[in-house]
Design a protein around this motif. Sequence first.
Motif, mmCIF file in Angstrom:
data_model
loop_
_atom_site.group_PDB
_atom_site.id
_atom_site.type_symbol
_atom_site.label_atom_id
_atom_site.label_comp_id
_atom_site.label_asym_id
_atom_site.label_seq_id
_atom_site.Cartn_x
_atom_site.Cartn_y
_atom_site.Cartn_z
ATOM 1 N N ALA A 263 -3.546 2.225 -3.327
ATOM 2 C CA ALA A 263 -3.124 1.446 -2.160
ATOM 3 C C ALA A 263 -1.620 1.597 -1.947
ATOM 4 C CB ALA A 263 -3.506 -0.024 -2.347
ATOM 5 N N LYS B 241 -1.032 4.764 -0.163
ATOM 6 C CA LYS B 241 -1.479 4.658 1.229
ATOM 7 C C LYS B 241 -0.438 3.887 2.055
ATOM 8 C CE LYS B 241 -6.418 4.860 0.142
ATOM 9 N NZ LYS B 241 -7.635 4.055 -0.110
ATOM 10 N N ILE B 242 0.085 2.831 1.471
ATOM 11 C CA ILE B 242 1.130 2.061 2.156
ATOM 12 C C ILE B 242 2.368 2.930 2.366
ATOM 13 C CG2 ILE B 242 2.717 0.091 1.875
ATOM 14 C CD1 ILE B 242 0.304 -1.279 0.319
ATOM 15 N N VAL C 40 -6.556 2.112 8.020
ATOM 16 C CA VAL C 40 -7.662 1.811 7.112
ATOM 17 C C VAL C 40 -9.016 1.967 7.817
ATOM 18 C CG1 VAL C 40 -6.422 0.208 5.588
ATOM 19 C CG2 VAL C 40 -7.430 -0.632 7.721
ATOM 20 N N VAL D 187 -4.470 -2.515 1.306
ATOM 21 C CA VAL D 187 -3.517 -1.688 2.062
ATOM 22 C C VAL D 187 -2.924 -2.507 3.205
ATOM 23 C CG1 VAL D 187 -3.280 0.356 3.524
ATOM 24 C CG2 VAL D 187 -4.660 0.471 1.423
#
Lengths: 304, 304
Positions: free
Chosen positions: A27, A30-31, A48, A65
Motif C-alpha cells: 500500500a 501504491k500511495i 484503487v 491505499v
Amino acid sequence: MSQNRSVEIIEVAPRDGLQNEKVMVSAADKIALVERSVAAGFRHVEAVSFANPKRVPQMADAEAVMEGLVGRHPGLNLIGLALNARGAERAVAARCTQINYVVVASETFANRNQNASVADLVAGTKEVAAIARAAGLPMSVSIATAFGCPFDGEVPVERVMAIVETLLASDPFDIGFADTIGCAVPPQVTEMLARAQALSRTVKWRCHFHDTRNTGVANAIAAVMAGVDFLDASTGGVGGCPFAPAATGNVATEDLLYTFDRMGIATGLDIATVIDTARWLSGVLGKPVPSALLRAGLFPARAA
Amino acid sequence: MSQNRSVEIIEVAPRDGLQNEKVMVSAADKIALVERSVAAGFRHVEAVSFANPKRVPQMADAEAVMEGLVGRHPGLNLIGLALNARGAERAVAARCTQINYVVVASETFANRNQNASVADLVAGTKEVAAIARAAGLPMSVSIATAFGCPFDGEVPVERVMAIVETLLASDPFDIGFADTIGCAVPPQVTEMLARAQALSRTVKWRCHFHDTRNTGVANAIAAVMAGVDFLDASTGGVGGCPFAPAATGNVATEDLLYTFDRMGIATGLDIATVIDTARWLSGVLGKPVPSALLRAGLFPARAA
C-alpha cells in the motif's frame, strides 16, 4: 506543427497497472505511485479497484491505499473502480471522489470478468448511479471490450452504441470505451467517438487503450483528433487484465506524452517526472516495464 | 472503414534487421529469410548491405547471400544498400536489381555513419547514380536522420528539402525519409511528404520508421494517408543502427500489417506468414523479437 488541442490524461497505473502483477505491491508503494503522479501534474488518478479480494488479491488493500491519500492532495480526483454495487459502496466509504463502474460489451468476457450478463451489467448502472448520487459523487462508466473481445471476437459498434444509449439514462459524468485486449485501430476510434458524440453533447467521453498490438499511440492520437475528453494511460505501460488472455499493459503514459508534446497537444504533465516514475516502478516490480521512452530517452535529449 | 488505399512494403529485415545483431546470422539463414518474405508476398526486399566488412561484419557475406538469391525469384526486386561508390559497384557486381544509396541530414551522424560530411554524401549521389545508370539499375536514396539526429538534435525540414532538391538532379527512382532514431511524430511525416511531393511528381517517396519511441505505427499511418509509395519495415521488428545510440528496430512488418489489414489498406502481404517468419527469426537470433503481433496473436484469432 501545433494541433491547438489538449487532452486530460487519467493515470491508471495504480489500478489497472498493478492488478495483474505477480509481485504484491505494498500500500505504501501504491500511495507513493499516486504521489509521484501528482508531482507530474496529474489531476485524475484511478487509485484503487474495489474488486472481490479473492478474485483480484492485488487490490485487496484498496481501503488502506485510500486512507493514505484522502485529504492530502487538494484538487486531486481519486477514482475508484467498481464492478458492482458492493464495490461502489466500498468506494463511497473509502472517500473516493469518483466511481468508475465497469460494464462489458461482449457476453463471454462479461461472464468471466464479472460473472454476469451484458444486460445485467448495463442494468446495474442504475444502482451504482444511485449510490454515487446519494454520496454526491460523479460516476463514470467504462465499457470493456468495446473494440473487440478475446473470446467472442468482433464487437459491432452498433452494440456499443446501444449500451451507451442505456447508460446515458443514468446521467454519467463520462463514458469510456476500453480496448481491453488492444485490438482497435484508429478508424474504429474515430467512428466510435463520432457516433457517441452524436448521442450526447453533455457527457464527457473517454478512451482506454492497451498497446497489445502496437496500436495504442495511433489510437490515442485518433481519439484526441476526434475530440475525446479523457484518455486513460499507465506510467511504464504496466498492466493487463487477469481475465483477458495475452492482454498487455495500457499504453504507457510517457509514450503518449512524448508524441503529444512533440505534436503540440497540451496535457499539463511533465514527461521527465513520469519517466522517473516509470524507472522507480520498474524497480518496485523488479522487472523491466514496457515503456518505450524509459528505454530510449527523450528526444531531443534534455540536460540532466 | 476501408480507406481505399494501398502501400508497397519493402522488407528490410535481412539488411537493417540483422546488421546490428550480436549473433552472426549465416548466409543460408539470410537467404531463407528472403525466401520466407517472398512466400509472404513481398516483391521488394532489401537483402544486403555493401558496407565495409570491418565496420559492419554482420553484412560481410553480402555477395554470398546474393549468390543464393539471384535468378531464383522472378519479379523479386533485390535491393542492395550502398554507403558509397565502392558499395554501389559491389551491388552491381552482385547483381542486385536496385541500389539504395544512403545520405545523411545531420553532420555528426554523417561523420559517424559514413566518415564524410553531409555535402560530400549528397554530392556522392551523382557518382552512385552514374554507376546505377551504367548497369541499367534504378537507384533509390535514403536520407538518414531526416526527422532528428541522436547527436545534433532537431533537423529542420528545410534542410531535408534542400537535400531532396539536390538528389532530384540525379533522377532517383525513389527518395526515402529515414527516422533513424525513431523520434518522428505524425505531423512531421505529413509535412515532410507534402513538401517533398510538391518538389516532384515523378519520383516515388518512401519512409523508413523505427519504433524506438512507440511512434512507428502512427507515423506509418500518417505516411500512407499522405500518399507515400513505399514503406520499409522489418519482420519481427528486429534491427537498429551500429552508429546510433539506443536505436531500436524498424517498425515490425507484422505490426504494420495488423493495422493496415484492419484499416483496409491493401499491401498484398499475408500477415500470418510474416508472423511465422518472425517466430522463426526469433529462433535464429536466440532471443525474443520486439514484434507485438508475435506476442499477442491476431485479432480476431484465426483457425490454426
